[in-house]
Design an enzyme around this catalytic site. Structure first.
Site, PDB file in Angstrom:
ATOM      1  N   HIS A 145      -2.802  -1.359  -3.234  1.00  0.00           N
ATOM      2  CA  HIS A 145      -3.881  -0.374  -3.097  1.00  0.00           C
ATOM      3  C   HIS A 145      -3.541   0.799  -4.005  1.00  0.00           C
ATOM      4  O   HIS A 145      -2.449   1.347  -3.921  1.00  0.00           O
ATOM      5  CB  HIS A 145      -3.960   0.150  -1.657  1.00  0.00           C
ATOM      6  CG  HIS A 145      -4.333  -0.911  -0.677  1.00  0.00           C
ATOM      7  ND1 HIS A 145      -4.034  -0.823   0.652  1.00  0.00           N
ATOM      8  CD2 HIS A 145      -5.001  -2.084  -0.833  1.00  0.00           C
ATOM      9  CE1 HIS A 145      -4.507  -1.886   1.285  1.00  0.00           C
ATOM     10  NE2 HIS A 145      -5.088  -2.679   0.405  1.00  0.00           N
ATOM     11  N   ASP A 195      -4.629  -3.986   6.154  1.00  0.00           N
ATOM     12  CA  ASP A 195      -4.880  -5.071   5.207  1.00  0.00           C
ATOM     13  C   ASP A 195      -3.682  -6.029   5.213  1.00  0.00           C
ATOM     14  O   ASP A 195      -2.544  -5.604   5.402  1.00  0.00           O
ATOM     15  CB  ASP A 195      -5.080  -4.471   3.804  1.00  0.00           C
ATOM     16  CG  ASP A 195      -5.894  -5.371   2.892  1.00  0.00           C
ATOM     17  OD1 ASP A 195      -6.404  -6.405   3.346  1.00  0.00           O
ATOM     18  OD2 ASP A 195      -6.016  -5.012   1.702  1.00  0.00           O
ATOM     19  N   SER A 247       0.873  -1.176   0.000  1.00  0.00           N
ATOM     20  CA  SER A 247       0.000   0.000   0.000  1.00  0.00           C
ATOM     21  C   SER A 247       0.911   1.227   0.000  1.00  0.00           C
ATOM     22  O   SER A 247       1.966   1.197  -0.640  1.00  0.00           O
ATOM     23  CB  SER A 247      -0.924  -0.069   1.226  1.00  0.00           C
ATOM     24  OG  SER A 247      -1.901   0.929   1.167  1.00  0.00           O
TER      25      SER A 247
END
Lengths: 190, 272
Positions: free
Chosen positions: A41, A134, A14
């Site tokens: 992401h 996540d 991310s």
């Protein structure tokens, strides 16, 4: 675990993970023996900038996942924006546009969990820099099914929170900086 | 660990749903539907697979919920603005001369894309002679689509999508806000017809100039995808258009020789 049993490497990242990828991917051997799946992401967009950028820095094939496509050795399969990606028993990709998970679609957890179910102990997952939680639950399932989980060490990551969450939850089996991750992945043989 | 059912249990359940209720999910891609069933097992706190199976077999009201929850009903207005822009710029000019335009939204879920299309048709001056048939397998989501009521909190995102799609008006002129909801204007809804239709088992019911089926076939296996594409082919008039989701294609189906893709867009024109 035995590195000659590895069948798939899945990488999740991310915020701040692009820097790590631009160090790790060019250093991987060109005839990488198993498929790689990358879930990042990113802002919902249909552009191909990320694929082109990573292709220009990698010596293996880089492509964005199309639905029903088979996983191929020596290929970096990039999860497309705005879809979850799942892996079928016949080792093809399925796309899914259901609810976000951890405020994210794609979600790293969804990819790791799905890959764990199919590849079990043949799976190596790497969790890179990020500001989100996540990946932690995905790591849990990968471990339970016998796979290997590697968190980028938070102090070496641009944003240490995401790998730090997995370490705090005790789901990261190994903690490595980029150089160690490169060495680990390059030792995978078939 | 998440509660989950085995591959064998999933097959038992899907066979029950087919045999007892006539809903055929056996040609759906397994990874996604498996995840949906596991999610439902948790959401509805079933202690084990046996309880879920009993409920699905014997409780018709629960079956409705089951079908709605294992199919994905996530949608938004003007999702993939580029696709809408392409329809507006490449498809609409070919429809101006038609006396009447029939559009089919297959798998429309709660209808956000149907309202998007109605707005685009309105701005092109085509809505008054158009009829949009919006179908889905779930009667409940169609009720929501028919009502045209959506959360106010989504409107900022939808307005941005609308502008990116080439919308020319003030997006908020298409709805009236009340508390945390908005209701879309009656003149858009007047041109919509809602009906249940199951792409797996129901046949063609009309001939259309434009069929949209976006992010529905990603849940089907290749064989079912091919069958559904043949259903669309049989429902499309010559020179009509088929629009699919950003990651879908007709490339591997039997209908490909009759179609021509519009540039790089996921829109194909029936040329034969």
């Amino acid at each position: 675990m035995e590195k000659d049993k590895v069948e798939l490497v899945a990488i999740g990242g991310s915020a701040g993970s692009l820097e790590a990828l631009l160090e790790i991917l060019p250093a991987l051997k060109p005839d990488f023996p198993v498929p790689l799946v990358l879930v990042l992401h990113r802002k919902s967009t249909t552009d191909t900038i990320l694929t082109n950028l990573l292709q220009s820095r990698s010596s293996f094939r880089v492509r964005e996942i199309e639905e029903k496509e088979p996983l191929r050795p020596g290929t970096l399969h990039i999860v497309p924006p705005d879809y979850h990606v799942l892996i079928e028993e016949d080792r093809t990709f399925s796309l899914d546009d259901s609810e976000k998970v951890n405020y994210s679609r794609p979600s790293i957890d969804v990819v790791f969990q799905s890959a764990a179910k199919v590849y079990q102990s043949g799976l190596v997952c790497v969790l890179l820099s990020g500001a989100n939680a996540d990946g932690t639950e995905g790591f849990r399932q990968v471990q339970e099914l016998g796979g290997t989980t590697i968190a980028q060490s938070p102090e070496s990551a641009e944003v240490g929170y995401m790998p730090g969450q997995a370490i705090a939850a005790n789901t990261a089996g190994k903690i490595m900086n980029n150089k160690e991750i490169i060495a680990y992945l390059n030792a995978i043989t078939r | 660990m998440e509660r989950s059912i085995s591959n064998e249990e999933l097959e038992l359940l899907l066979n029950d749903v087919l045999e007892v209720h006539g809903y055929d999910f056996t040609d759906y891609s397994r990874a996604s539907i498996h995840r949906r069933v596991n999610r439902l097992l948790m959401l509805d706190s079933f202690p084990s697979f046996a309880e879920l199976r009993f409920r699905v077999r014997n409780d018709a009201a629960y079956l409705k919920r089951f079908v709605e929850e294992i199919t994905v009903n996530v949608t938004e207005m003007f999702r993939d603005p580029d696709a809408y822009r392409a329809i507006k710029e490449l498809v609409f000019p070919q429809l101006f001369s038609k006396p009447f335009i029939r559009v089919w939204h297959a798998g429309c879920s709660t209808g956000e894309e149907v309202y998007s299309m109605a707005i685009l048709l309105h701005e092109a001056g085509l809505l008054h002679k158009s009829l949009i048939y919006a179908t889905d397998i779930n009667p409940e989501v169609l009720e929501r689509a028919r009502a045209g009521i959506f959360p106010l909190s989504q409107m900022k995102q939808y307005s941005e999508n609308y502008i990116a799609a080439g919308g020319t008006e003030d997006f908020s002129s298409y709805y009236t806000a009340r508390y945390d909801k908005v209701i879309f204007n009656e003149n858009l809804r007047k041109r919509m017809v809602f009906a249940t239709h199951n792409l797996v088992s129901d046949s063609s019911f009309n001939e259309f100039q434009l069929i949209l089926c976006r992010n529905v076939m990603i849940y089907f296996d290749k064989n079912l995808q091919n069958n559904v594409l043949h259903l669309f082919d049989a429902s499309l008039e010559k020179l009509g258009y088929l629009a699919l989701g950003a990651k879908e294609t007709i490339k591997f189906s039997g209908i490909i020789p009759k179609y021509k893709q519009l540039e790089k867009h996921k829109i194909w024109r029936k040329i034969k």
